[in-house]
Every structure is written in C-alpha cells, then in structure tokens.
Design an enzyme around this catalytic site. Structure first.
Site, PDB file in Angstrom:
ATOM      1  CG  ASP A 116      29.913  61.704  34.260  1.00 30.97           C
ATOM      2  OD1 ASP A 116      30.341  62.631  33.541  1.00 30.97           O
ATOM      3  OD2 ASP A 116      29.053  61.878  35.148  1.00 30.97           O
ATOM      4  CG  HIS A 129      33.137  75.260  25.839  1.00 31.46           C
ATOM      5  ND1 HIS A 129      33.184  74.214  24.939  1.00 31.46           N
ATOM      6  CD2 HIS A 129      33.837  74.841  26.928  1.00 31.46           C
ATOM      7  CE1 HIS A 129      33.882  73.206  25.472  1.00 31.46           C
ATOM      8  NE2 HIS A 129      34.290  73.570  26.677  1.00 31.46           N
ATOM      9  CG  HIS A 164      38.433  75.436  28.082  1.00 29.87           C
ATOM     10  ND1 HIS A 164      39.091  74.525  27.284  1.00 29.87           N
ATOM     11  CD2 HIS A 164      37.263  74.851  28.426  1.00 29.87           C
ATOM     12  CE1 HIS A 164      38.351  73.432  27.164  1.00 29.87           C
ATOM     13  NE2 HIS A 164      37.233  73.601  27.854  1.00 29.87           N
ATOM     14  CD  GLU A 165      35.026  76.237  30.906  1.00 29.21           C
ATOM     15  OE1 GLU A 165      34.111  75.857  30.150  1.00 29.21           O
ATOM     16  OE2 GLU A 165      35.891  75.452  31.365  1.00 29.21           O
ATOM     17  CD  GLU A 189      35.023  70.185  26.642  1.00 28.30           C
ATOM     18  OE1 GLU A 189      35.931  71.039  26.681  1.00 28.30           O
ATOM     19  OE2 GLU A 189      33.922  70.340  27.218  1.00 28.30           O
ATOM     20  CE1 TYR A 193      37.924  67.378  28.361  1.00 28.97           C
ATOM     21  CE2 TYR A 193      38.225  69.747  28.201  1.00 28.97           C
ATOM     22  CZ  TYR A 193      37.536  68.669  28.705  1.00 28.97           C
ATOM     23  OH  TYR A 193      36.472  68.854  29.532  1.00 28.97           O
ATOM     24  CD  GLU A 249      30.973  73.898  28.329  1.00 23.55           C
ATOM     25  OE1 GLU A 249      31.588  73.766  29.402  1.00 23.55           O
ATOM     26  OE2 GLU A 249      30.858  72.976  27.508  1.00 23.55           O
TER      27      GLU A 249
HETATM   28  N1  BES Z   1      32.492  71.360  29.556  1.00 24.53           N
HETATM   29  C1  BES Z   1      33.636  71.105  30.352  1.00 24.53           C
HETATM   30  C2  BES Z   1      33.318  70.444  31.660  1.00 24.53           C
HETATM   31  C3  BES Z   1      32.561  69.144  31.542  1.00 24.53           C
HETATM   32  C4  BES Z   1      32.791  68.255  30.518  1.00 24.53           C
HETATM   33  C5  BES Z   1      31.648  68.829  32.506  1.00 24.53           C
HETATM   34  C6  BES Z   1      32.066  67.068  30.452  1.00 24.53           C
HETATM   35  C7  BES Z   1      30.940  67.646  32.439  1.00 24.53           C
HETATM   36  C8  BES Z   1      31.152  66.756  31.412  1.00 24.53           C
HETATM   37  C9  BES Z   1      34.438  72.374  30.598  1.00 24.53           C
HETATM   38  O1  BES Z   1      34.438  73.243  29.530  1.00 24.53           O
HETATM   39  C10 BES Z   1      35.873  71.979  30.777  1.00 24.53           C
HETATM   40  O2  BES Z   1      36.416  71.465  29.837  1.00 24.53           O
HETATM   41  N2  BES Z   1      36.457  72.224  31.934  1.00 24.53           N
HETATM   42  C11 BES Z   1      37.849  71.952  32.147  1.00 24.53           C
HETATM   43  C12 BES Z   1      38.615  73.224  31.899  1.00 24.53           C
HETATM   44  C13 BES Z   1      39.986  73.073  31.349  1.00 24.53           C
HETATM   45  C14 BES Z   1      40.160  72.075  30.271  1.00 24.53           C
HETATM   46  C15 BES Z   1      40.529  74.418  30.904  1.00 24.53           C
HETATM   47  C16 BES Z   1      38.024  71.513  33.586  1.00 24.53           C
HETATM   48  O3  BES Z   1      37.076  71.585  34.353  1.00 24.53           O
HETATM   49  O4  BES Z   1      39.094  71.044  33.921  1.00 24.53           O
HETATM   50 ZN    ZN Z   2      35.551  72.460  27.930  1.00 23.74          ZN
END
Ligand code: BES
Ligand code: ZN
Length: 638
Positions: free
Chosen positions: A387, A310, A306-307, A329, A395, A282
């Site tokens: 991480d 955010h 989703h994005e 999330e 989520y 996002e």
């Molecule tokens: N913000 C996240 C991606 C992220 C989280 C990157 C933590 C680094 C650290 C993004 O919004 C996300 O949740 N992406 C998901 C999308 C899905 C849940 C719809 C993905 O990449 O799978």
């Molecule tokens: Zn997300």
C-alpha cells in the site's frame, strides 16, 4: 519456484491451496464473521511436514486436519504480514498428495479488510452494511489462507445472515432476481446464501458485501454466455441503473470481440456506500464501485470499463506478486482506453491519456524521496507494505509503455491481435514481468520476424521497467483536440491575473455544457500554472460554483487549485467539510488522501482535528493511509 512472494508467510511453494469451502455466519450485533474455512491443498514437493497459512487478527478456536482436531501454532503478529498459522501434518505429504485443513475462527474489529457500517452510514438508514476490500493483502483478515496471487483457488460459500449477502462468485441460492432476502423479513430472519466460484481466482479478489441490497438485471445481447446487472440499496437503484445500464454490457461484448469470450459467467456491479476506499475493485463476477461515479451524466463509466477489463488482465492473467502489479493495472488501463476508442473514437482515448499524464507526474513527484517507487517494476522486500507503493505510476507508466510498444510495432490492429494471443497464452495463470516480455518477443518473432525483433531490441527496457525520475523514457504525444477548449479558458484566466477582480471577463456560460473531463482538464491546467491571486480564486468559486460542485472529480481538482493558492486559508474549512460530509463522505482514497495532505500543509490542526473526529467513518484501509499521511500513530478501530 525459487522466487517467492515477499508479502506472504505461507509455504505455497511447498504445498498450495487450490480450493476453500467457507461456512460463515454474519453476526451483525457483534460485527464479526464466524465460522470455518475448509482449505484444500496439494503438495508441490515431497516430504511436506506442515501447512503455513496467512492470518491477520483472526481468532482461531480449532483446527482439524482430515476431520481430526490438531494442534496449531500462531506466530508473532507482523504489522504488514499478519500472523503465520502453522498446522503440522499427521504424516508427511509427498508431491501430488492432497490435504484438507479446516480452521474454525472469528474475525475481530481489527480485521483490516472489513468495514461494518452503522445504519446511519447507508443510503436507507435502516440497516447496517458490511463490505470487504482484500487487495492487496487483506484476504488474510477474512480467512486463513495462502494470501498470494501466485496461487489461485476455487471456492464455495454458505453464509447465513439476516441481511442479503453478495460475493465474488456465482449465486447458487436464493435467486438473485428476487424476492429480496428470499421473501423473509429483513434484519430479522436468517437466510442462507450459497455461492460457488468454479473459476480459480487470486485471494485478493475474494469479496463479500451484505446489507439491504437489491438486484436489477441489464439487458444482455442475444446468445450472451453471461448475465449482468447491478446490486445496490433500493434507494439508489434508479440512479445506478440509469448510470450503468447503457454501457456495462457493451464493454463486456467489445472485450469479447477483441480478446476472448468472458469466462466468469456473471458480470455484476455493486454500488457501495461512500466509505468504499477505491473508485472500483475488480472482485470476481462482482465489481465493487464507489457511489461517487453517479455523476448523472454517465461521464465516469470508464471505471466500469477498467474493472471489466481486469476480468482478463488481473483476474485472468494475474501478477505473480506485488513487483509485477503493473501487469494488472498497466495492461488494464491500456485496454480500458482501447474500449473507449472503440466506443467513442480515438480522441476520447487520447483525452484519457492526457488526464492520466497529470496523475502520473503528481505521483512521480510524491515519490521523489523514495525513487524506488517511481519504477514500473518494484523490488519489494519481505514485509514491505504494498500500500505504501500504491499510486498512478503502475497504471500510467504501464499504459504508456504499452501504447509506445503499440506505436512502434505497427499500430492498434497489430497490437490487439498480439493482446488476444497474450490472453490466450496466459489466461488462468500467475506471471511475472519476465514471462510477459518473453512472450512478447516470441509472438513478434512468429508474427513479423526479424523486422519486429529489431524494433523490440531498440526499446530501452531498463529505462521503462526500472527507470526512476519524473519523465517517461520517451516523450509521448497525444491528440489534444478534446482538451483545447479547456486549455483556452485556462490560458485566458492565466492572462487575466493582473486584471482587477471586478473587471474579469468571465461568466458561467464559459463552461456551459462541459462534461466532467473538460472541467478536470481546465482545473488541472490552472493547478500547474503559477497560482492565481486570491481575488481570482474567489471569483472562480463564485462564477463557476466549484466550491459546491456535486461531482467529486471536479471537487477534488477545485480544492487542489484553491488549497495551493494565496486564498488557501479561506477554503480550508470548506475542503474539510467536503471530505467528511456525512451525506457524501469522500471515502475514496483518491479524494480524501490528497485533500487531507493539502489541508495538513495549510492548517495542520484542522487536518488532524477533522480526521480524528471522523476517522471511524472511513474504511480501515483509508484510515491507516490517512493516518500515515498526517503522521498520526494511534489509529482507532471501529
Ligand atoms: N484493483 C484496483 C484497486 C486496487 C489496487 C485496490 C491496489 C487495492 C490495491 C482497481 O482496479 C482500480 O484500479 N481502481 C481505480 C479505478 C480507476 C483507475 C479507473 C480506482 O479505484 O481509482
Ligand atoms: Zn485497476
């Protein structure tokens, strides 16, 4: 301001950055960004003697305070936190005083946020490509700043490059609408790209990408106060435009209807090369997306919902630190599914919760030896890597918690009014779980009184926020209508396990017309059943063509079934090829990490060999995480 973010070494509680001017040049040959960051700070207390910023693998040549060159000190490198950059101030700063420190520096090949792609790794194969991924704590490897979501910055950027540049901000010049690269020669002529971000943002949504990328605008509704469009390589433009032009602006309009006006001026999406390690990210004004969403049936646009969501939960109301990640999330996942319900009906929303439930149980199981990470609110220690805790838990547990509260408190209409008030109250701020909970109580005290408060008091807060183990505190039920067909087919396969393979009553028409989500649910059902016999796994592959699926979501579930079956060894090589396929690398960690982990169980040598031969194709973050999964310690840099 007692509790401080455990993932930063900066002194943001004493003096906070609030604006940065970036002046960068992209050096495509040396693969580095060089230039300066002018960091504007304001003291939050008296007698501040120094500024401490986060950095990671940056080469710093000079620091100026208020225009005068000054001594600076770089601390030891910490594996997770990077190096603290300490800049003594010429005279103490007292509360409210403003200071500008300018840092002249270059990035290096160890800067985790950045991946520089060779031209072969792009769709067009003619020019290199650069993109960043700053969440959770990699902004410090692009620029020296206070890398904590507790403090927000506005920014300006002037970036010179021989290939077009996009950033998480509003384009000042040249115009996005073209001509590409201001009409100059790609790869040869230098163009200055200017951006401004007037809305304060957290450092983790700072972003840059550059390459041969073009723009195509979406049609926006009359009176829209924002623009929207897609950026991608020209070779991918038609597919991207088709996939996303239908729904993106609808999501923005619906979010505005339910919540508040979209505040960021621009909602663009950038479809990246396949090494992008996430499904979506996002970044402010410019969502980054994996090209694996191009399924050709618009089935995966929920990632855009989703994005976009955010923009409110995460970019607007921001987690104060890693322990409240679920506020970003969980809320976003909850509201993304509200958008689905509004656009596609309540069954679609429940279908997503069903798919989410499988991801949740898998994640909870994967942390059985580290139950702390099964919690919704995680107490991070100084220097712990966020991480390592990344999973579907924040989520899905988060979204289910909000769904549970919605159901208890009187349903969707009641809850969405509250959600709007939550956004109005905290938009622009960084908050912790306690702030959210206090507001929830005060909102329902004012809107419903004792009756609603009694409902809230009956919630098992401890179990939801700090509970461990494999189960949600409450058994959540969803409408399974859309999953019924997939469940029936899985049950039929289950019953046929003793049938001779040549007599199996299945053929390709069983799944004719099914969308991606139905296939996912079917395969995930098979995955939780006792593995089918080897002959049946081969039959699944040949009857339904799963082994050659072009859809990465389907491919992932297929290999998750095959690699835990008695036929695992027969499919290990195709799984390995699938992950590192140069024409469609599965660089998204959701796909590559589980497959590498399964391969490691089936054929350790093949897993390690496949990774080692291809590791520089993966983004540095994915490289780091796969190496951890495979117990490899010597990660290569580009
Ligand atoms: N913000 C996240 C991606 C992220 C989280 C990157 C933590 C680094 C650290 C993004 O919004 C996300 O949740 N992406 C998901 C999308 C899905 C849940 C719809 C993905 O990449 O799978
Ligand atoms: Zn997300």
């Amino acid at each position: 301001m007692t509790a401080t973010d455990p993932t930063t070494q900066s002194n943001y509680t004493a003096i906070a950055n609030y604006h940065v001017d970036f002046t960068w040049n992209l050096d495509w040959k040396a693969k580095k960004i060089s230039g300066s960051a002018g960091v504007h700070l304001r003291a939050r207390q008296d007698e501040v003697k120094e500024v401490v910023l986060d950095t990671s693998y940056l080469e710093i040549s000079k620091v100026e305070v208020g225009g005068t060159s000054t001594k600076f000190h770089l601390g030891d490198h910490h594996e997770v936190m990077g190096r603290a950059l300490t800049i003594p101030l010429p005279s103490v700063a007292n509360k409210g005083d403003e200071v500008i420190v300018t840092i002249f520096y270059e990035t290096t090949d160890k800067c985790t946020a950045l991946q520089w792609l060779d031209k072969e790794q792009t769709a067009g194969k003619q020019f290199g490509y650069l993109f960043s991924q700053c969440q959770p704590i990699y902004a410090r490897s692009i620029a020296p700043l206070q890398d904590s979501p507790s403090v927000k910055i506005t920014y300006t950027a002037s970036v010179t490059s021989v290939l077009p540049v996009v950033m998480s901000a509003i384009r000042v010049s040249p115009p996005s609408t073209g001509p590409i690269h201001d009409g100059k020669e790609l790869g040869k002529d230098v163009v200055e790209y200017k951006y401004k971000q007037p809305t304060p943002l957290a450092s983790y949504i700072l972003a840059i990408a550059a390459g041969n990328i073009a723009y195509k605008g979406f049609k926006t509704p009359p009176n829209a106060t924002w623009t929207s469009g897609v950026w991608t390589e020209p070779e991918m433009m038609d597919r991207c435009f088709w996939e996303f032009s239908e729904d993106t602006t609808k999501f923005v309009s619906e979010a505005e209807n339910i919540l508040t006006p979209y505040r960021w001026g621009v909602y663009d999406i950038l479809v990246l090369p396949p090494s992008f390690p996430y499904g979506g990210m996002e970044n402010a004004c410019l969502t980054f997306l994996t090209p694996t969403l191009l399924s050709g049936d618009r089935a995966l646009v929920d990632v855009v919902a989703h994005e976009l969501t955010h923009s409110y939960f995460g970019n607007g109301i921001t987690q104060k630190d890693a322990s409240s990640f679920w506020l970003n999330e969980g809320w976003t996942t909850y509201f993304e599914r509200v958008l689905q319900q509004v656009l596609h009906g309540p069954l679609a929303r429940d279908f997503s919760f069903i798919i989410g439930a499988k991801a949740l149980i898998d994640s909870l199981k994967s942390y059985e030896s580290r139950p702390k990470y099964q919690r919704l609110v995680i107490d991070f220690q100084y220097g712990e890597d966020p991480d390592d805790a990344y999973s579907s838990i924040p989520y899905e547990k988060g979204a289910n918690f909000l769904l549970y509260l919605e159901r208890q408190l009187g349903g969707l209409d009641v809850f969405l009014k509250y959600a709007r008030n939550y956004v109005e109250t905290f938009d622009g701020q960084s908050i912790a779980t306690a702030d959210w909970k206090n507001h929830l109580y005060s909102y329902f005290k004012a809107n419903g009184g004792d009756e609603k408060i009694a409902i809230l008091d009956a919630v098992d807060w401890d179990a939801w926020l700090y509970g461990e183990g494999l189960h949600l505190p409450v058994n959540m039920e969803y409408d399974t209508t859309l999953a019924a067909q997939a469940y029936e087919l899985a049950a039929k396969w289950d019953k046929s396990r003793t049938t001779d393979a040549k007599d199996l009553p299945f053929n390709a028409t069983d799944i004719q017309g099914w969308n991606t989500n139905q296939l996912i649910v079917f395969l995930e059902k098979l995955e939780v059943l006792k593995p089918l016999p080897s002959t049946h796994i081969h039959a699944l592959a040949s009857i339904y063509g799963f082994n050659d699926s072009k859809n990465a979501e389907v491919g992932l579930r297929w290999f998750e079934v095959a690699l835990v079956s008695p036929a695992a060894k027969d499919f290990a090589q195709s799984a390995a090829n699938w992950v590192v396929d140069p024409s469609s690398l599965k660089g998204r960690m959701k796909f590559c990490r589980p497959i590498f982990r399964l391969l490691y169980q089936v054929d350790q040598g093949l897993a390690v060999k496949t990774f080692e031969a291809n590791q520089t194709s993966f983004h540095p973050i994915a490289r780091k995480m796969i190496a951890k999964d495979l117990n490899i310690s010597d990660v290569k840099y580009a």
